[in-house]
Design a protein around this motif. Sequence first.
Motif, PDB file in Angstrom:
ATOM      1  N   ARG A 272       0.827  -1.211   0.000  1.00 44.73           N
ATOM      2  CA  ARG A 272       0.000   0.000   0.000  1.00 44.73           C
ATOM      3  C   ARG A 272       0.862   1.263   0.000  1.00 44.73           C
ATOM      4  N   ALA A 273       2.015   1.203   0.669  1.00 43.56           N
ATOM      5  CA  ALA A 273       2.929   2.347   0.647  1.00 43.56           C
ATOM      6  C   ALA A 273       3.410   2.606  -0.775  1.00 43.56           C
ATOM      7  N   LEU A 274       3.693   1.550  -1.502  1.00 46.63           N
ATOM      8  CA  LEU A 274       4.121   1.701  -2.893  1.00 46.63           C
ATOM      9  C   LEU A 274       2.998   2.258  -3.758  1.00 46.63           C
ATOM     10  N   GLU A 281       8.818   6.288   2.666  1.00 45.24           N
ATOM     11  CA  GLU A 281       8.222   5.518   3.767  1.00 45.24           C
ATOM     12  C   GLU A 281       8.482   4.033   3.555  1.00 45.24           C
ATOM     13  N   PHE A 282       8.306   3.578   2.325  1.00 42.82           N
ATOM     14  CA  PHE A 282       8.564   2.175   1.978  1.00 42.82           C
ATOM     15  C   PHE A 282      10.025   1.818   2.243  1.00 42.82           C
ATOM     16  N   ARG A 283      10.946   2.675   1.811  1.00 39.31           N
ATOM     17  CA  ARG A 283      12.370   2.399   1.976  1.00 39.31           C
ATOM     18  C   ARG A 283      12.740   2.297   3.455  1.00 39.31           C
ATOM     19  N   LEU A 284      12.230   3.200   4.265  1.00 37.47           N
ATOM     20  CA  LEU A 284      12.547   3.179   5.686  1.00 37.47           C
ATOM     21  C   LEU A 284      12.026   1.898   6.350  1.00 37.47           C
ATOM     22  N   MET A 285      10.842   1.458   5.954  1.00 35.88           N
ATOM     23  CA  MET A 285      10.308   0.218   6.514  1.00 35.88           C
ATOM     24  C   MET A 285      11.164  -0.976   6.109  1.00 35.88           C
ATOM     25  N   PHE A 321      12.820  -2.290  -3.296  1.00 31.64           N
ATOM     26  CA  PHE A 321      13.727  -1.756  -2.276  1.00 31.64           C
ATOM     27  C   PHE A 321      15.076  -1.418  -2.893  1.00 31.64           C
ATOM     28  N   ILE A 322      15.581  -2.290  -3.755  1.00 33.10           N
ATOM     29  CA  ILE A 322      16.858  -2.054  -4.432  1.00 33.10           C
ATOM     30  C   ILE A 322      16.761  -0.812  -5.305  1.00 33.10           C
ATOM     31  N   ILE A 323      15.642  -0.654  -5.995  1.00 29.86           N
ATOM     32  CA  ILE A 323      15.448   0.487  -6.897  1.00 29.86           C
ATOM     33  C   ILE A 323      15.403   1.801  -6.129  1.00 29.86           C
ATOM     34  N   TYR A 324      14.716   1.804  -4.969  1.00 26.68           N
ATOM     35  CA  TYR A 324      14.500   3.055  -4.240  1.00 26.68           C
ATOM     36  C   TYR A 324      15.590   3.369  -3.221  1.00 26.68           C
TER      37      TYR A 324
END
Length: 325
Positions: A272-274, A281-285, A321-324
């Motif tokens: 949902r974050a994506l 927010e997604f990266r930090l999680m 995650f790798i992309i961001y």
Amino acid sequence: MPSVSIVIPVYNGIRTLHRPLEALRKQSLKDIEIIIVDDCSDDGSLAWADKFLRNGAVPYKVLSLNCHGGVSAARNLGMKEAAGDCVFFLDADDYIEKTCLEKLYSLFCDDENVDVAFCGFRRVNVLGEVLQQYFPRKKYLNHAVSGTEALNLFWKSKIDLHMTSCMVRRSFLFEKSVFFYDGCIYREDFEFFSRILFRARRVASFPEELSSYVVDKSSTTGKSEFMNKAAIHELSVFIRLRKMVGESGNAGELVNLIEKLTLHGYIEVLERALKKGKQEEFRLMMESERIRKSLAASFRRDIFLVKPEYFLKVLRLYLCFIIYR
């Protein structure tokens, strides 16, 4: 002292409140009390309920929260004010068959070790048309079982409990200090049922559909923004239950079951974050070791074989995650 206290949380329910109250008037079990808990309604629900119940023969209490606290706070207040041997929860738009309370209460009378009892329920629309029946979608218990056995079946979706279908021994609730988690807006019922089953001595069921859960597609739970918040609350529920099971030291298969649910919760929140475009927010999680450890459960053989889609979703999350980063 009444046999059963029925707790009804109400928030702007004047359009539907007549359904549960009329059903309670017709109950074959007469030794009951009704507890209305108003959650700061502004549509006259409280006054209407008081007037409706004043003209009947069923004892009742009408209570109010000091501020809008949500359904969990309302139910907790109702539980604390209840005087019955057992407590039954009913929402302001749902209703039950005339023998529902009598049949469920009989299970407690037949076995003094039963702490929780449930019946089947059907999902209906606002017109009362059946959308989905309980049986054969779910099962009943052939005999009373231990609480942990019932919880195992509940988490495996073999049995189902709902606010319209579950009765609990009041002394058990207070002895074990089981209440609804204040502030939780989603899956608060799932957490409550999980906690009472985990602590119950015995759980029994009556093999009939005795209640109706009204599904209103215009309700809040159908809105996208609500569901975004709900995903966080659902995950929090699973994390709290994982802690409950972990602290018991004797939970067996329940550990694996709650791990699957927690994995589902993390996947839902991250996806949902994506979708909301919240890459930071997604990266930090994803940088959280605890979250990555939970996601790694999708690689376990027992989970992969049952839920291979989780494995694929987790792979996609790691790629993002790798992309961001």
